[in-house]
Scaffold this motif. Structure first.
Motif, mmCIF file in Angstrom:
data_model
loop_
_atom_site.group_PDB
_atom_site.id
_atom_site.type_symbol
_atom_site.label_atom_id
_atom_site.label_comp_id
_atom_site.label_asym_id
_atom_site.label_seq_id
_atom_site.Cartn_x
_atom_site.Cartn_y
_atom_site.Cartn_z
ATOM 1 N N LYS A 24 0.803 -1.224 0.000
ATOM 2 C CA LYS A 24 0.000 0.000 0.000
ATOM 3 C C LYS A 24 0.833 1.270 0.000
ATOM 4 C CE LYS A 24 -0.839 0.326 5.009
ATOM 5 N NZ LYS A 24 0.141 -0.725 5.399
ATOM 6 N N SER A 25 1.962 1.280 0.708
ATOM 7 C CA SER A 25 2.764 2.506 0.787
ATOM 8 C C SER A 25 3.424 2.840 -0.545
ATOM 9 C CB SER A 25 3.825 2.377 1.887
ATOM 10 O OG SER A 25 3.222 2.249 3.150
ATOM 11 N N SER A 26 4.126 1.866 -1.140
ATOM 12 C CA SER A 26 4.824 2.116 -2.400
ATOM 13 C C SER A 26 3.839 2.369 -3.534
ATOM 14 C CB SER A 26 5.747 0.939 -2.746
ATOM 15 O OG SER A 26 5.021 -0.275 -2.774
ATOM 16 N N VAL A 27 2.740 1.633 -3.551
ATOM 17 C CA VAL A 27 1.726 1.826 -4.592
ATOM 18 C C VAL A 27 1.062 3.190 -4.436
ATOM 19 C CG1 VAL A 27 -0.526 1.048 -5.424
ATOM 20 C CG2 VAL A 27 1.286 -0.614 -4.994
ATOM 21 N N SER A 28 0.749 3.565 -3.208
ATOM 22 C CA SER A 28 0.103 4.861 -2.959
ATOM 23 C C SER A 28 0.972 6.001 -3.465
ATOM 24 C CB SER A 28 -0.170 5.031 -1.462
ATOM 25 O OG SER A 28 -1.136 4.110 -1.006
ATOM 26 N N THR A 203 -13.420 -1.402 -1.824
ATOM 27 C CA THR A 203 -12.945 -2.280 -2.901
ATOM 28 C C THR A 203 -11.733 -3.077 -2.444
ATOM 29 O OG1 THR A 203 -13.705 -0.746 -4.620
ATOM 30 C CG2 THR A 203 -12.026 -2.359 -5.243
ATOM 31 N N LEU A 204 -11.774 -4.377 -2.639
ATOM 32 C CA LEU A 204 -10.650 -5.247 -2.279
ATOM 33 C C LEU A 204 -9.727 -5.427 -3.476
ATOM 34 C CD1 LEU A 204 -9.278 -7.258 -0.305
ATOM 35 C CD2 LEU A 204 -10.726 -9.042 -1.309
ATOM 36 N N ILE A 205 -8.436 -5.185 -3.262
ATOM 37 C CA ILE A 205 -7.425 -5.467 -4.283
ATOM 38 C C ILE A 205 -6.404 -6.415 -3.662
ATOM 39 C CG2 ILE A 205 -5.585 -4.543 -5.745
ATOM 40 C CD1 ILE A 205 -7.102 -1.957 -5.975
ATOM 41 N N ASP A 211 1.879 -7.959 -10.180
ATOM 42 C CA ASP A 211 3.132 -7.235 -10.046
ATOM 43 C C ASP A 211 2.820 -5.769 -9.721
ATOM 44 O OD1 ASP A 211 2.383 -5.974 -12.436
ATOM 45 O OD2 ASP A 211 3.764 -7.134 -13.680
ATOM 46 N N PHE A 212 3.866 -5.007 -9.457
ATOM 47 C CA PHE A 212 3.698 -3.634 -8.988
ATOM 48 C C PHE A 212 2.875 -2.792 -9.959
ATOM 49 C CE2 PHE A 212 5.270 0.780 -8.637
ATOM 50 C CZ PHE A 212 4.983 1.028 -7.297
ATOM 51 N N GLU A 213 3.194 -2.877 -11.247
ATOM 52 C CA GLU A 213 2.510 -2.062 -12.243
ATOM 53 C C GLU A 213 1.028 -2.410 -12.320
ATOM 54 O OE1 GLU A 213 1.812 0.845 -14.967
ATOM 55 O OE2 GLU A 213 3.645 0.502 -13.790
ATOM 56 N N ALA A 214 0.712 -3.684 -12.206
ATOM 57 C CA ALA A 214 -0.688 -4.100 -12.272
ATOM 58 C C ALA A 214 -1.486 -3.550 -11.088
ATOM 59 C CB ALA A 214 -0.780 -5.626 -12.298
ATOM 60 N N VAL A 215 -0.860 -3.499 -9.915
ATOM 61 C CA VAL A 215 -1.546 -2.967 -8.733
ATOM 62 C C VAL A 215 -1.769 -1.467 -8.890
ATOM 63 C CG1 VAL A 215 -1.480 -2.685 -6.237
ATOM 64 C CG2 VAL A 215 -0.540 -4.749 -7.269
ATOM 65 N N VAL A 216 -0.743 -0.769 -9.389
ATOM 66 C CA VAL A 216 -0.864 0.675 -9.610
ATOM 67 C C VAL A 216 -2.010 0.963 -10.574
ATOM 68 C CG1 VAL A 216 0.263 2.695 -10.632
ATOM 69 C CG2 VAL A 216 1.544 1.201 -9.083
ATOM 70 N N GLU A 217 -2.072 0.216 -11.661
ATOM 71 C CA GLU A 217 -3.140 0.416 -12.648
ATOM 72 C C GLU A 217 -4.516 0.122 -12.042
ATOM 73 O OE1 GLU A 217 -2.316 -1.881 -16.096
ATOM 74 O OE2 GLU A 217 -0.560 -0.687 -16.690
ATOM 75 N N ALA A 218 -4.600 -0.897 -11.199
ATOM 76 C CA ALA A 218 -5.876 -1.247 -10.576
ATOM 77 C C ALA A 218 -6.368 -0.114 -9.680
ATOM 78 C CB ALA A 218 -5.722 -2.536 -9.766
ATOM 79 N N VAL A 219 -5.459 0.494 -8.936
ATOM 80 C CA VAL A 219 -5.835 1.597 -8.039
ATOM 81 C C VAL A 219 -6.247 2.819 -8.864
ATOM 82 C CG1 VAL A 219 -5.016 3.217 -6.290
ATOM 83 C CG2 VAL A 219 -4.407 0.790 -6.140
ATOM 84 N N ILE A 220 -5.471 3.128 -9.891
ATOM 85 C CA ILE A 220 -5.803 4.281 -10.741
ATOM 86 C C ILE A 220 -7.155 4.082 -11.419
ATOM 87 C CG2 ILE A 220 -5.161 5.512 -12.849
ATOM 88 C CD1 ILE A 220 -2.250 5.231 -12.044
ATOM 89 N N ASN A 221 -7.419 2.884 -11.895
ATOM 90 C CA ASN A 221 -8.714 2.609 -12.545
ATOM 91 C C ASN A 221 -9.858 2.773 -11.554
ATOM 92 O OD1 ASN A 221 -7.532 2.051 -15.003
ATOM 93 N ND2 ASN A 221 -7.407 -0.163 -14.641
ATOM 94 N N GLU A 222 -9.640 2.373 -10.318
ATOM 95 C CA GLU A 222 -10.670 2.522 -9.298
ATOM 96 C C GLU A 222 -10.937 3.998 -9.014
ATOM 97 O OE1 GLU A 222 -13.590 1.183 -6.748
ATOM 98 O OE2 GLU A 222 -12.371 0.028 -8.183
#
Length: 225
Positions: A24-28, A203-205, A211-222
């Motif tokens: 959560k920290s690095s993705v945020s 929303t649960l992720i 991978d890191f990029e996929a998580v970042v994209e998921a958060v941005i899409n949300e």
């Protein structure tokens, strides 16, 4: 009241919860950079209050004494770029990361009145930031700190995956040592907070297989949704 501030548009609040090692920290921070949002590390405020309590020799078990520290609380934190924490005009960015301070964070956060007042401060800092949005990251963000935020995300991962990530960040610690520590912390957390099942509207992720990029994209899409 500052009329310019009062008339300024409120920042979009994004609340992100999750256990240590969920990413959560690095993705945020990456999401905040890409969207020109700010990021509010709520844990830094508790560290700063613990530093102030130790600095003024306050009994950390005395809830009234700890709360009284907030009566003349002068705290600021940068929301963009490198984190800078100021308390009473003094830069304490490095001091609040001292192990001695870290050990006492739970001693100040255990007081309900202190948490309530800091939660109000967090919302004020975020909504009045003047930025397009602010990601509030920490503990109980989606359920207690910002339960009405337009975007609320619980970011989690299996204990095994979190242990692998944390082991890579902690030189000298083996995977099994970190896994055991995470299991113990999860057991304690489960007594007061559920980091595996999102509250209604959250929303649960699950980042276990992403991978890191996929998580970042998921958060941005949300956020965009």
């Amino acid at each position: 009241m500052n009329t310019e501030l009062a008339d300024a548009p409120k920042s979009l609040l994004v609340a992100i919860d999750g256990p240590a090692g969920s990413g959560k920290s690095s993705v945020s921070r990456e999401v905040a950079d890409r969207l020109n949002f700010g990021i509010l590390d709520t844990g830094a405020a508790y560290r700063a209050l613990a530093w102030k309590a130790l600095h003024e020799d306050v009994d950390l078990d005395d809830s009234v004494a700890v709360e009284e520290l907030l009566d003349d609380w002068s705290f600021s934190i940068s929301l963009r770029g490198a984190q800078v924490v100021i308390v009473g005009g003094e830069d304490v960015t490095d001091e609040i990361r001292d192990p001695g301070v870290s050990k006492q964070v739970s001693s100040v956060s255990k007081h309900a009145a202190v948490r309530e007042r800091l939660n109000l401060m967090f919302l004020e800092i975020a909504t009045e930031s003047g930025l397009p949005g602010v990601i509030i990251e920490g503990r109980d963000i989606t359920t207690v700190v910002a339960p009405h935020a337009p975007v609320r995300i619980l970011m989690t991962a299996s204990a095994e995956v979190r242990a692998k990530r944390r082991a890579g960040e902690l030189p000298g610690s083996t995977y099994l040592q970190v896994l055991e520590a995470i299991a113990e912390r999860d057991a304690k957390d489960q007594l007061v907070v559920d980091f595996m099942n999102p509250a209604p509207g959250v929303t649960l992720i699950d980042t276990s297989e992403l991978d890191f990029e996929a998580v970042v994209e998921a958060v941005i899409n949300e956020i965009k949704a």
